[in-house]
Enzyme design. Structure first.
Site, PDB file in Angstrom:
ATOM      1  N   ASP A  53     -21.857 -54.862  45.713  1.00 45.46           N
ATOM      2  CA  ASP A  53     -22.760 -55.945  45.365  1.00 45.46           C
ATOM      3  C   ASP A  53     -24.191 -55.414  45.557  1.00 45.46           C
ATOM      4  O   ASP A  53     -24.414 -54.302  46.055  1.00 45.46           O
ATOM      5  CB  ASP A  53     -22.493 -57.192  46.205  1.00 45.46           C
ATOM      6  CG  ASP A  53     -22.984 -58.454  45.489  1.00 45.46           C
ATOM      7  OD1 ASP A  53     -23.808 -58.330  44.554  1.00 45.46           O
ATOM      8  OD2 ASP A  53     -22.567 -59.567  45.865  1.00 45.46           O
TER       9      ASP A  53
HETATM   10  C1  NOJ Z   1     -25.380 -60.709  43.931  1.00 42.97           C
HETATM   11  C2  NOJ Z   1     -24.171 -61.562  43.785  1.00 42.97           C
HETATM   12  O1  NOJ Z   1     -23.514 -61.703  45.033  1.00 42.97           O
HETATM   13  C3  NOJ Z   1     -23.162 -61.037  42.774  1.00 42.97           C
HETATM   14  O2  NOJ Z   1     -22.162 -61.991  42.591  1.00 42.97           O
HETATM   15  C4  NOJ Z   1     -23.844 -60.699  41.486  1.00 42.97           C
HETATM   16  O3  NOJ Z   1     -22.897 -60.240  40.552  1.00 42.97           O
HETATM   17  C5  NOJ Z   1     -24.907 -59.670  41.761  1.00 42.97           C
HETATM   18  N1  NOJ Z   1     -25.898 -60.192  42.700  1.00 42.97           N
HETATM   19  C6  NOJ Z   1     -25.627 -59.209  40.494  1.00 42.97           C
HETATM   20  O4  NOJ Z   1     -26.473 -60.187  40.031  1.00 42.97           O
END
Ligand code: NOJ
Length: 748
Positions: free
Chosen positions: A289
């Site tokens: 993430d």
């Molecule tokens: C953080 C989020 O937790 C995740 O779900 C997402 O795909 C990413 N950012 C990218 O935006």
């Protein structure tokens, strides 16, 4: 940064690049294994590492951008994937910069959060899960993939398959609720919808099962918070939807921000190497993430970024989303022998494989086609699909005296902060969905449905979250003259989604106070809710005549709500999460354990020493699986084919379901099982099957489920996944509260 891109666009347009490139050069290439091996044989270690690097463009970001100019990095050939670039024109241009600058001309992979639609927005995922209709969810993902792929997106960071049992956690809106079985069906449907049968088609995209793992179990519902759980609970409750996604062929996984029992997921060898890449044989890409590797330092798990990169690579992270740790330090770590070439090769190979699967080596521009984008976005059939799915996602929570459906002849006062609202209709994390001027509000939906000037009035009354009472009186005056009041209330879209956890989950602001004022008028009140999580609705349940949970229903949400209020759609959604009576009951879920002192009711003083609260009962206000219809259903004749089966046999359980009311309708018939005694204690009920059936007024259908020992498996005392002999109760009913049961014995 934006200026720079615009300049590049202008230059390209001037020199006619835009048009010329519509005729892409497609090259015929060797079979995957051979092609990738040959390519990798030409790559330096650095070039292999750069494939593992993902940077964000200037689109929406969910954290710091790590200070790097992504275009410069692409020009240096240091990037394998870009996050948040969208639109055929923009992705095409970024791809061009990459191809013209990288030595081996390896195409970039474009990823984006296409969560519940790209342009045509469907209900939030919790709403879609309320449909209990995997085909509807698959359709929504298919439409999203068609639109996103036409705009150059190769990869969505969806589905989120995290199990969520605590409505304080703001991301419950992005998942399918509290139950592993329902979660599995929704995970599979999403993967099928996004990836289709053939990833090399230009309208299918890579899906991503996230957030691996147990992100939804954050302590106290606070986003990103610590998780501590047994391996048994992890495997039984939190991993099954991920495993199902892997088995359905999902090509990518994203790790979660949280730690599990002291080890952050992004450096969790057990999760990534043992379970995912080992036991489940997952051969796709594992991405972190956002800045997940950098965060290993703040977790107190890595000494510095370089060390964090080593821990992540050793644990099995193939690609780093933002942070630049792999880009900056991994080569040094390799030179020092802290990570092996085999690991770097494996990560690089997985990434090149998915690029190959998408057909990018044959034609890096195939998804970035301005003409296809224009033809695809907001196709009428997509907008229609969003309406149909929205109609399936609405859950009727209360309907006293059959106040719903409304009659067009009634004088109706529509009130509430969301009554004319378009902005919030499509909910949070709605990709490139247009809000104002495009999504239908409830007011527009009503006007569209009635197709004539109505004698309805529309008044905001109060705002979602403010102490301003200025508009309340006018709304009350209009409501005074109505036959019925419809209050459209709820949350602002950004009150759910990432980083929006809350300690109270009541209707925010003055909305409840306004409802209390409306109640004094003595008119029937219908409450329509637009929100992203279960709310505490105890007062509303006592005081409102009808309640329709509409979640955030998407681009055509206003139409779906109006058609439902006036009876053109009979509500058929069921809750994928329990609604608590009070926030203090959280986490709350139907498949809990019995305890040694089970709760039997608060009224009996003998009951004091029980597992309960003294101020409120244990049960939810609305249980998992709950949802009413304008018609009524009767369950009878519950039968079981045998009261004893062995491990190779199946037992059939059937029930007759009759539509006993005045409307045609749909019912979700639900099957639950309880394993009465185990080598470890078992939940009081577990969903093991469901079927959504159509029943005409007066019609009866027999619904039959089969149960085998396979359905009864769990992680036993010695962590073997198997069924144990013994007695089982089988419940079939309209929600998880059903007591309608038969039983059988599983014998050796
Ligand atoms: C953080 C989020 O937790 C995740 O779900 C997402 O795909 C990413 N950012 C990218 O935006």
């Amino acid at each position: 940064m934006k200026t720079k891109l615009i300049v590049i666009f202008l230059v390209c347009t001037f020199f006619g690049y835009g048009q010329k490139k519509q005729a892409n050069k497609v090259v015929k290439i060797k079979p995957k294994a051979e092609f990738v091996a040959e390519l990798m044989s030409k790559m330096t270690v650095e070039e292999k590492i750069y494939q593992t690097v993902q940077f964000t463009s200037d689109g929406t970001v969910t954290g710091p951008k790590s200070g790097d100019n992504f275009i410069t990095r692409i020009q240096q050939g240091k990037v394998g994937s870009i996050l948040n670039a969208t639109g055929a024109k923009e992705t095409r241009e970024i791809q061009r910069i990459n191809l013209e600058n990288s030595r081996l001309k390896i195409p970039l992979l474009f990823g984006h959060d296409v969560i519940h639609g790209y342009k045509t927005i469907f209900p939030i995922n919790l709403g879609m899960a309320s449909s209990w209709d995997p085909k509807a969810v698959e359709l929504a993902a298919r439409v999203a993939a068609s639109e996103a792929s036409s705009a150059g997106v190769h990869w969505t960071f969806a589905p989120m398959v995290d199990i969520a049992r605590d409505a304080r956690w703001s991301r419950v809106s992005e998942g399918s609720g509290e139950d592993p079985f329902l979660g599995i069906q929704m995970a599979i449907a999403n993967v099928k919808g996004f990836q289709g049968a053939d990833l090399s088609k230009n309208n299918t995209i890579l899906a991503c099962a996230k957030h691996f793992a147990a992100y939804g179990a954050a302590e106290a519902g606070r986003d990103y918070n610590t998780v501590d759980m047994s391996e048994r609970v992890l495997r039984e409750t939190y991993l099954p939807a991920f495993k199902a996604a892997a088995e359905a062929g999902v090509k990518t996984f994203m790790t979660s921000f949280n730690e599990i029992s002291g080890v952050p997921s992004t450096a969790n060898k057990f999760l990534l190497r043992n379970v995912l890449k080992g036991e489940w044989n997952f051969d796709g890409v594992v991405v972190t993430d956002y800045t997940g590797i950098t965060e290993l330092v703040a977790h107190g798990f890595a000494t510095d970024e370089k060390n964090a990169g080593e821990l992540a690579m050793n644990a099995g992270i193939d690609m780093e989303m933002v942070g630049g740790v792999y880009m900056n330090f991994l080569k040094k770590s390799y030179d020092e022998g802290k990570v092996s070439l085999a690991q770097i090769d494996d990560a690089c190979k997985r990434i090149l494989n998915v690029k190959y699967d998408l057909g990018l080596f044959e034609d890096p521009y195939r998804y970035s086609d301005v003409n296809r984008e224009k033809e695809t976005i907001y196709k009428p059939e997509f907008l229609n699909a969003s309406l149909e799915v929205a109609k399936k996602s609405l859950v009727l929570l209360k309907n006293s005296n059959q106040i719903l459906p409304l009659k067009s002849s009634q004088k109706i006062a529509f009130v509430g902060p969301l009554v004319s609202d378009e902005y919030n209709m499509i909910g949070s994390w709605a990709a490139l969905g247009d809000r104002n001027g495009f999504a239908t509000s409830v007011k527009e939906g009503v006007v569209n449905y009635l197709r004539k000037s109505t004698n309805a009035t529309f008044d905001e009354g109060v705002e979602i979250q403010s102490v301003n009472r200025d508009k309340m009186q006018k709304a009350l005056d209009n409501a005074k003259n109505a036959d019925v009041i419809v209050a459209v209330m709820g949350e602002r879209e950004n009150m759910s989604g990432e980083a929006a956890s809350q300690t109270t989950i009541d209707l925010p602001g003055l909305q409840k106070e306004f409802l209390a004022e409306l109640k004094k008028l003595g008119k029937p009140i219908v409450l329509v809710l637009l929100n992203g999580r279960p709310l505490t609705l105890t007062w509303e349940n006592e005081n409102m005549d009808a309640i329709l949970e509409a979640w955030w229903p998407g681009t055509r949400g206003g139409d779906a709500i109006a058609q439902t209020l006036f009876g053109a759609n009979n509500p058929n959604g069921k809750l994928p999460m329990s609604f608590p009576r009070k926030v203090g009951q959280l986490p709350l879920y139907y498949n809990h354990k019995n305890t040694g002192r089970p709760y039997l009711g608060l009224s009996d003083p003998e009951q004091k020493y029980k597992s309960q609260y003294t101020d409120v009962g244990n049960s939810p206000l609305y249980p998992f699986g709950f949802g009413l219809s304008y018609t009524t259903f009767n369950y009878s004749n519950l039968k079981i084919s045998s009261d004893k089966i062995n491990f190779n046999e199946k037992v059939k359980v059937s029930v007759d379901v009759s539509n006993t009311g005045n409307y045609d309708g749909q019912e979700v018939v639900q099957l639950y099982v309880r394993d009465l005694v185990g080598s470890v204690t078992r939940p009081v009920k577990e969903l093991k099957g469901f079927e959504k059936i159509d029943l005409k007024k007066g019609e009866t259908k027999t619904v039959t489920f089969e149960i085998s020992s396979e359905d009864l498996k769990f992680y036993t005392l010695d962590m073997k996944y198997e069924a144990e002999a013994g007695r089982f109760d089988v419940f079939i009913g309209t929600n998880s509260d059903t007591e309608n049961k038969v039983s059988f014995e599983l014998v050796k």
